[in-house]
Design a protein around this motif. Structure first.
Motif, PDB file in Angstrom:
ATOM      1  N   ASN A  21       0.812  -1.212   0.000  1.00  0.00           N
ATOM      2  CA  ASN A  21       0.000   0.000   0.000  1.00  0.00           C
ATOM      3  C   ASN A  21       0.851   1.269   0.000  1.00  0.00           C
ATOM      4  O   ASN A  21       0.657   2.162  -0.822  1.00  0.00           O
ATOM      5  CB  ASN A  21      -0.933  -0.001   1.211  1.00  0.00           C
ATOM      6  N   CYS A  22       1.840   1.336   0.945  1.00  0.00           N
ATOM      7  CA  CYS A  22       2.633   2.565   1.064  1.00  0.00           C
ATOM      8  C   CYS A  22       4.109   2.357   0.791  1.00  0.00           C
ATOM      9  O   CYS A  22       4.866   3.323   0.745  1.00  0.00           O
ATOM     10  CB  CYS A  22       2.435   3.188   2.445  1.00  0.00           C
ATOM     11  N   GLY A  23       4.553   1.111   0.663  1.00  0.00           N
ATOM     12  CA  GLY A  23       5.951   0.842   0.341  1.00  0.00           C
ATOM     13  C   GLY A  23       6.862   0.702   1.535  1.00  0.00           C
ATOM     14  O   GLY A  23       8.042   0.371   1.370  1.00  0.00           O
ATOM     15  N   ALA A  24       6.385   0.953   2.768  1.00  0.00           N
ATOM     16  CA  ALA A  24       7.216   0.778   3.958  1.00  0.00           C
ATOM     17  C   ALA A  24       7.476  -0.718   4.195  1.00  0.00           C
ATOM     18  O   ALA A  24       6.854  -1.581   3.577  1.00  0.00           O
ATOM     19  CB  ALA A  24       6.526   1.398   5.166  1.00  0.00           C
ATOM     20  N   LYS A  25       8.390  -1.017   5.111  1.00  0.00           N
ATOM     21  CA  LYS A  25       8.730  -2.408   5.386  1.00  0.00           C
ATOM     22  C   LYS A  25       7.663  -3.058   6.263  1.00  0.00           C
ATOM     23  O   LYS A  25       7.302  -2.528   7.315  1.00  0.00           O
ATOM     24  CB  LYS A  25      10.090  -2.498   6.077  1.00  0.00           C
ATOM     25  N   LYS A  36       2.270  -7.084   8.618  1.00  0.00           N
ATOM     26  CA  LYS A  36       1.477  -5.880   8.830  1.00  0.00           C
ATOM     27  C   LYS A  36       2.360  -4.653   8.731  1.00  0.00           C
ATOM     28  O   LYS A  36       3.488  -4.637   9.242  1.00  0.00           O
ATOM     29  CB  LYS A  36       0.787  -5.932  10.199  1.00  0.00           C
ATOM     30  N   CYS A  37       1.862  -3.612   8.099  1.00  0.00           N
ATOM     31  CA  CYS A  37       2.603  -2.363   7.977  1.00  0.00           C
ATOM     32  C   CYS A  37       2.440  -1.551   9.262  1.00  0.00           C
ATOM     33  O   CYS A  37       1.308  -1.290   9.685  1.00  0.00           O
ATOM     34  CB  CYS A  37       2.118  -1.558   6.781  1.00  0.00           C
ATOM     35  N   PRO A  38       3.539  -1.141   9.913  1.00  0.00           N
ATOM     36  CA  PRO A  38       3.426  -0.367  11.151  1.00  0.00           C
ATOM     37  C   PRO A  38       2.957   1.058  10.919  1.00  0.00           C
ATOM     38  O   PRO A  38       2.675   1.773  11.882  1.00  0.00           O
ATOM     39  CB  PRO A  38       4.861  -0.394  11.703  1.00  0.00           C
ATOM     40  N   GLY A  41      -1.092   0.182   8.388  1.00  0.00           N
ATOM     41  CA  GLY A  41      -1.928  -0.904   8.871  1.00  0.00           C
ATOM     42  C   GLY A  41      -2.268  -1.960   7.838  1.00  0.00           C
ATOM     43  O   GLY A  41      -2.993  -2.912   8.143  1.00  0.00           O
ATOM     44  N   PHE A  42      -1.734  -1.845   6.645  1.00  0.00           N
ATOM     45  CA  PHE A  42      -1.988  -2.839   5.595  1.00  0.00           C
ATOM     46  C   PHE A  42      -1.505  -4.212   6.044  1.00  0.00           C
ATOM     47  O   PHE A  42      -0.419  -4.351   6.603  1.00  0.00           O
ATOM     48  CB  PHE A  42      -1.278  -2.418   4.304  1.00  0.00           C
ATOM     49  N   GLN A  43      -2.321  -5.266   5.807  1.00  0.00           N
ATOM     50  CA  GLN A  43      -1.962  -6.626   6.194  1.00  0.00           C
ATOM     51  C   GLN A  43      -1.816  -7.504   4.968  1.00  0.00           C
ATOM     52  O   GLN A  43      -2.538  -7.343   3.983  1.00  0.00           O
ATOM     53  CB  GLN A  43      -3.011  -7.228   7.129  1.00  0.00           C
ATOM     54  N   GLN A  44      -0.878  -8.431   5.061  1.00  0.00           N
ATOM     55  CA  GLN A  44      -0.627  -9.353   3.955  1.00  0.00           C
ATOM     56  C   GLN A  44      -0.364 -10.740   4.535  1.00  0.00           C
ATOM     57  O   GLN A  44       0.513 -10.897   5.383  1.00  0.00           O
ATOM     58  CB  GLN A  44       0.575  -8.881   3.148  1.00  0.00           C
ATOM     59  N   PRO A  45      -1.126 -11.744   4.133  1.00  0.00           N
ATOM     60  CA  PRO A  45      -0.903 -13.093   4.674  1.00  0.00           C
ATOM     61  C   PRO A  45       0.442 -13.648   4.238  1.00  0.00           C
ATOM     62  O   PRO A  45       0.977 -13.279   3.180  1.00  0.00           O
ATOM     63  CB  PRO A  45      -2.060 -13.903   4.090  1.00  0.00           C
TER      64      PRO A  45
END
Length: 369
Positions: A21-25, A36-38, A41-45
């Protein structure tokens, strides 16, 4: 995912996991059981491994094949931090600023480049207990202790829990045990004596008849755990009872994203020596119970190990390392089940005053009687 790309020299190239979503780690989140993106909040299984899908315990490797089979490195970018006090080596994510050791609380820590040559874990149990639950368990544990300093709960508020993947070896083996012993059978004889009044009396006296005995048994050991950590005190690790190795999942570097992982300090063959000692201790108890009769002595057990296999695994542990009167104490939470083990200082005055009160009550009761 499970087979990271390799460089021209054959070493695994460290992977990073960007947010879609935002490119962060992305970091592995214990509560969500997903990446999960800190920030957003984007989650990826985490995709299921195709290398050796989880099958209730992970892949077993014959010990004869040993280290030559194993992949090297953790497959993700890490920096290694070494503690000058307890000697633990912990892998942290790049850029993490570590002020103190996660194991003993020492501030004498030093960052160094990770060698990337350690044997890669075959399997692991990802964190299932999140930080809030572990911190609550820590506070509840401190509040339940007796005979501890009054300011101990205050110290708990000043402490930060850290989640670390701890290296373990597991061993499976068949153990044939041949034993010999003297089997003792109780019998009773009548003994005559003169009592305090000068009267002749009799009593039954227990005797033991000894006979030579021998036997054998064949037992299977499944996932005998040997901790390969240098930072954790063995007396605490041995208290854990609830690790379920049937829930092991194939190792994937995603699970380490945002978490620390200790590099094993006990190598495979020394660990197998410890595993043999553990199995031999269990077998001695079993053989002792096999000896016929009422008691036994001179038990000798010879053990023969076969079909030995091993796994190198990571298990999740929350660690609270704190100092009280400049002495380190540790508290551990099983990151899989929430089980608690720990050490805490004793209060000399609470113990002294309690003993004094008990003694006073006992003397008072004696005088009244």
């Amino acid at each position: 995912v499970n087979n990271p790309p390799v460089s021209a020299g054959g070493a695994p190239v460290a992977q990073e996991f960007p947010c879609g979503n935002c490119g962060a780690k992305l970091h592995y989140d214990a509560g969500a059981q997903a990446m999960k993106c800190p920030y957003c909040g984007f989650q990826q299984p985490i995709p299921q491994s195709q290398q050796h899908p989880a099958s209730g315990g992970g892949r077993e490797i014959p010990i004869e094949e040993g280290m030559r089979m194993a992949a090297r490195g953790l497959g993700t970018a890490v920096t290694q931090v070494s503690c000058n006090d307890c000697g633990a080596n912990v892998s942290v994510t790049p850029g993490e600023q570590t002020a103190k050791c996660a194991f003993c609380g020492s501030h004498k820590v030093m960052a160094q480049e990770a060698a990337g040559t350690a044997i890669r874990p075959e399997s692991m149990v990802p964190f299932k207990v999140d930080k809030n639950a572990a911190n609550k368990a820590f506070e509840d544990w401190l509040g339940s202790l007796w005979f501890r300093p009054n300011d101990l709960k205050k110290m708990a508020k000043l402490h930060e829990l850290g989640g670390v993947y701890i290296p373990f070896w597991t061993f499976d083996a068949w153990v044939r045990s041949n034993w010999t012993a003297d089997a003792g059978y109780y019998y009773y004889e009548t003994e005559y004596y003169t009592d305090a009044n000068g009267n002749r009396a009799s009593r039954q006296v227990q005797r033991t008849r000894w006979e030579f005995a021998s036997g054998w048994r064949n037992d299977f050991f499944d996932d005998t755990l040997v901790c390969a950590s240098k930072g954790l005190p063995q007396e605490l690790v041995e208290k854990f009872q609830t690790f379920d190795t049937k829930q092991l999942t194939p190792y994937q570097p995603q699970f380490l994203a945002g978490w620390r992982a200790e590099t094993y300090a006990v190598d495979l063959m020394p660990a197998w020596g410890t595993g043999q000692e553990k199995m031999a201790e269990v077998q001695r108890g079993r053989c002792g119970r096999d000896v016929p009769g009422d008691t036994h002595r001179n038990l000798v057990v010879q053990n023969y190990f076969s079909a030995v296999t091993f796994k190198h695994i990571l298990l999740p542990i929350w660690i609270a390392a704190y100092r009280y009167n400049d002495k380190p104490y540790q508290f551990l939470v099983n990151g899989q089940t929430g089980e608690v083990v720990g050490k805490a200082p004793w209060s000399f005055w609470k113990i002294f005053l309690t003993c004094l009160a008990v003694l006073t009550i006992s003397i008072g009761g004696y005088l009244i009687y």
